[in-house]
Design a protein around this motif. Structure first.
Motif, PDB file in Angstrom:
ATOM      1  N   GLY A   1      34.458  64.403  18.770  1.00  0.00           N
ATOM      2  CA  GLY A   1      34.838  63.009  18.954  1.00  0.00           C
ATOM      3  C   GLY A   1      33.865  62.061  18.288  1.00  0.00           C
ATOM      4  O   GLY A   1      34.143  60.871  18.138  1.00  0.00           O
ATOM      5  N   ASN A   2      32.696  62.597  17.905  1.00  0.00           N
ATOM      6  CA  ASN A   2      31.627  61.720  17.412  1.00  0.00           C
ATOM      7  C   ASN A   2      30.597  62.602  16.715  1.00  0.00           C
ATOM      8  O   ASN A   2      29.606  62.999  17.318  1.00  0.00           O
ATOM      9  CB  ASN A   2      31.014  60.970  18.597  1.00  0.00           C
ATOM     10  CG  ASN A   2      29.701  60.299  18.249  1.00  0.00           C
ATOM     11  OD1 ASN A   2      29.429  60.028  17.095  1.00  0.00           O
ATOM     12  ND2 ASN A   2      28.890  60.037  19.258  1.00  0.00           N
ATOM     13  N   TYR A   3      30.819  62.931  15.455  1.00  0.00           N
ATOM     14  CA  TYR A   3      29.938  63.901  14.795  1.00  0.00           C
ATOM     15  C   TYR A   3      28.672  63.271  14.227  1.00  0.00           C
ATOM     16  O   TYR A   3      27.629  63.902  14.208  1.00  0.00           O
ATOM     17  CB  TYR A   3      30.705  64.615  13.682  1.00  0.00           C
ATOM     18  CG  TYR A   3      29.966  65.804  13.109  1.00  0.00           C
ATOM     19  CD1 TYR A   3      29.711  66.918  13.898  1.00  0.00           C
ATOM     20  CD2 TYR A   3      29.533  65.818  11.790  1.00  0.00           C
ATOM     21  CE1 TYR A   3      29.038  68.014  13.397  1.00  0.00           C
ATOM     22  CE2 TYR A   3      28.864  66.915  11.273  1.00  0.00           C
ATOM     23  CZ  TYR A   3      28.615  68.009  12.072  1.00  0.00           C
ATOM     24  OH  TYR A   3      27.946  69.101  11.568  1.00  0.00           O
ATOM     25  N   ASN A   4      28.776  62.030  13.738  1.00  0.00           N
ATOM     26  CA  ASN A   4      27.563  61.421  13.181  1.00  0.00           C
ATOM     27  C   ASN A   4      27.550  59.901  13.186  1.00  0.00           C
ATOM     28  O   ASN A   4      26.612  59.292  12.696  1.00  0.00           O
ATOM     29  CB  ASN A   4      27.346  61.907  11.746  1.00  0.00           C
ATOM     30  CG  ASN A   4      28.300  61.247  10.761  1.00  0.00           C
ATOM     31  OD1 ASN A   4      29.477  61.070  11.058  1.00  0.00           O
ATOM     32  ND2 ASN A   4      27.808  60.894   9.592  1.00  0.00           N
ATOM     33  N   TYR A   5      28.592  59.248  13.746  1.00  0.00           N
ATOM     34  CA  TYR A   5      28.575  57.783  13.646  1.00  0.00           C
ATOM     35  C   TYR A   5      27.768  57.129  14.768  1.00  0.00           C
ATOM     36  O   TYR A   5      27.425  55.955  14.694  1.00  0.00           O
ATOM     37  CB  TYR A   5      29.983  57.202  13.554  1.00  0.00           C
ATOM     38  CG  TYR A   5      30.871  57.395  14.758  1.00  0.00           C
ATOM     39  CD1 TYR A   5      30.790  56.555  15.862  1.00  0.00           C
ATOM     40  CD2 TYR A   5      31.830  58.403  14.771  1.00  0.00           C
ATOM     41  CE1 TYR A   5      31.612  56.714  16.948  1.00  0.00           C
ATOM     42  CE2 TYR A   5      32.668  58.569  15.854  1.00  0.00           C
ATOM     43  CZ  TYR A   5      32.556  57.721  16.938  1.00  0.00           C
ATOM     44  OH  TYR A   5      33.382  57.894  18.028  1.00  0.00           O
ATOM     45  N   VAL A   6      27.454  57.878  15.820  1.00  0.00           N
ATOM     46  CA  VAL A   6      26.493  57.460  16.844  1.00  0.00           C
ATOM     47  C   VAL A   6      25.569  58.644  17.079  1.00  0.00           C
ATOM     48  O   VAL A   6      26.018  59.782  17.126  1.00  0.00           O
ATOM     49  CB  VAL A   6      27.193  57.059  18.165  1.00  0.00           C
ATOM     50  CG1 VAL A   6      26.160  56.790  19.255  1.00  0.00           C
ATOM     51  CG2 VAL A   6      28.060  55.819  17.958  1.00  0.00           C
TER      52      VAL A   6
END
Length: 392
Positions: free
Chosen positions: A13-18
């Motif tokens: 759901g969130n690999y690297n943007y947060v």
């Protein structure tokens, strides 16, 4: 079968943007698998302003911001173009890391294509409603999670305590462990920097109670604030150092006007900040492992934490820190006061925590998950998957 034979499709759901513990663990896993010669492809929502460079090939998924938490996105679908990409990649196992819409779609796709699918558990989502005045939703969230995880061949928890909870919640028949590692070059006692502390207005003889992580209410910020208030009222010398950012920062700053807010730190700066504390206070009950707890132990700090999944697998009460009943403000205050006023106890617990942290290495824990991948693939191909009707 060897690790180099693996072809892993990871859905996040969130690999690297947060930058958070879950996606950093997934990036380290992808890096390890690629170094072993495996093929890895990651499917996740993306951002024009990622928090860091991703490991491996990243395919963007359609997503919308989560209401009230716009820094996070939720995937909305797996479009036909991405399904063709997955088919062309020809994975021999699918790894889902979030029980969101695209996670559900990925599991359905795996079952349709007769591919083994595993899930890693990173967050206790069922606890979130209680921090937003909607505790009545917890049974519904648990039921949704149970449906998701039972459709997988196996699920993996980051700690023994979390694995046991998942078994008690009847989430799956096959519950394994994928623990977390520590970067010992970054988190170590040698990173302590009194000059940096002084630059923040902290005196050398002031014991520092630290907090690291995202500033969101589900991290127990209310409990942290109340315990610090009690410490102040008792006249115990201390300073509070907060490291991190998040939507609750304004609330936290108003609640603790005398605390030092150092903002977001990463890499060596984060290692310096953690080592420059004198103890870590982690009252959260939402963690499945507690990366910040392990980082503090590696830096030689005692940890005061809630008795909760993750923390109780890392902290040995009375040895490497103190474990306290969740929400017990007076007991948290007592534990913090003990380490603030007894330098020898602080030193002994910190040294014990440092020794305990040495058994956590990223390559070792990721190798164990790669071995588990191969076991699940073998069992699936032999028809050994537990039928859903037999899952307890």
């Amino acid at each position: 079968m060897d690790v180099s034979d693996l072809r892993v499709a990871i859905f996040s759901g969130n690999y690297n943007y947060v930058r958070d513990g879950a996606n950093q663990a997934l990036n380290r896993l992808a890096d390890y698998l690629l170094r072993q010669g495996a093929a890895v492809r990651v499917y996740s929502p993306t951002s024009k302003t990622p928090a860091f460079e991703p490991k491996g090939d990243l395919v963007s998924l359609p997503a919308i911001p989560i209401p009230g938490r716009p820094e996070y996105k939720i995937g909305t679908m797996i479009p036909p173009s991405v399904k063709r990409d997955i088919a062309d990649f020809q994975p021999n196992i699918i790894h889902v890391s979030s029980p969101d819409v695209t996670g559900h779609r990925a599991v359905s796709l795996a079952r349709r294509w007769d591919l083994p699918v595993i899930a890693s558990v990173h967050t206790r989502f069922e606890t979130y409603p209680r921090y937003y005045g909607m505790a009545f939703l917890e049974p519904a969230v648990l039921a949704t999670l149970r449906r998701f995880y039972r459709r997988c061949d196996a699920i993996f928890a980051p700690s023994d305590s979390m694995a046991q909870l998942l078994r008690e919640q009847r989430m799956n028949y096959d519950v394994g462990i994928w623990t977390r590692g520590i970067d010992r070059d970054i988190f170590q006692p040698g990173r302590r920097d009194l000059a940096w502390r002084r630059s923040l207005g902290i005196k050398d003889d002031e014991p520092v109670v630290g907090f690291t992580g995202r500033l969101v209410m589900e991290k127990g910020l209310d409990v942290f604030s109340d315990a610090v208030d009690r410490l102040t009222k008792r006249g115990v010398k201390h300073r509070v150092l907060i490291v991190g950012k998040g939507p609750a920062r304004d609330w936290f700053e108003k609640r603790l006007p005398d605390a030092v807010f150092a903002g977001y730190q990463c890499g060596e700066d984060l290692g310096r900040a953690v080592a420059s504390m004198d103890m870590l206070f982690n009252p959260s009950v939402t963690e499945t492992f507690g990366n910040v707890t392990l980082e503090a132990m590696a830096a030689g700090l005692p940890v005061v934490a809630a008795i909760a999944t993750g923390s109780e697998s890392l902290v040995t009460d009375g040895v490497t820190g103190r474990l306290v009943r969740p929400g017990a403000i007076d007991l948290f205050c007592e534990a913090l006061a003990h380490y603030c006023t007894d330098a020898e106890a602080r030193r002994a617990a910190g040294e014990a925590g440092f020794r305990a942290s040495q058994r956590y290495g990223w390559d070792a824990v990721n190798h164990e998950l790669a071995e588990a991948y191969m076991r699940v693939i073998r069992q699936h191909n032999e028809g050994g998957r537990q039928p859903r009707s037999q899952v307890p």
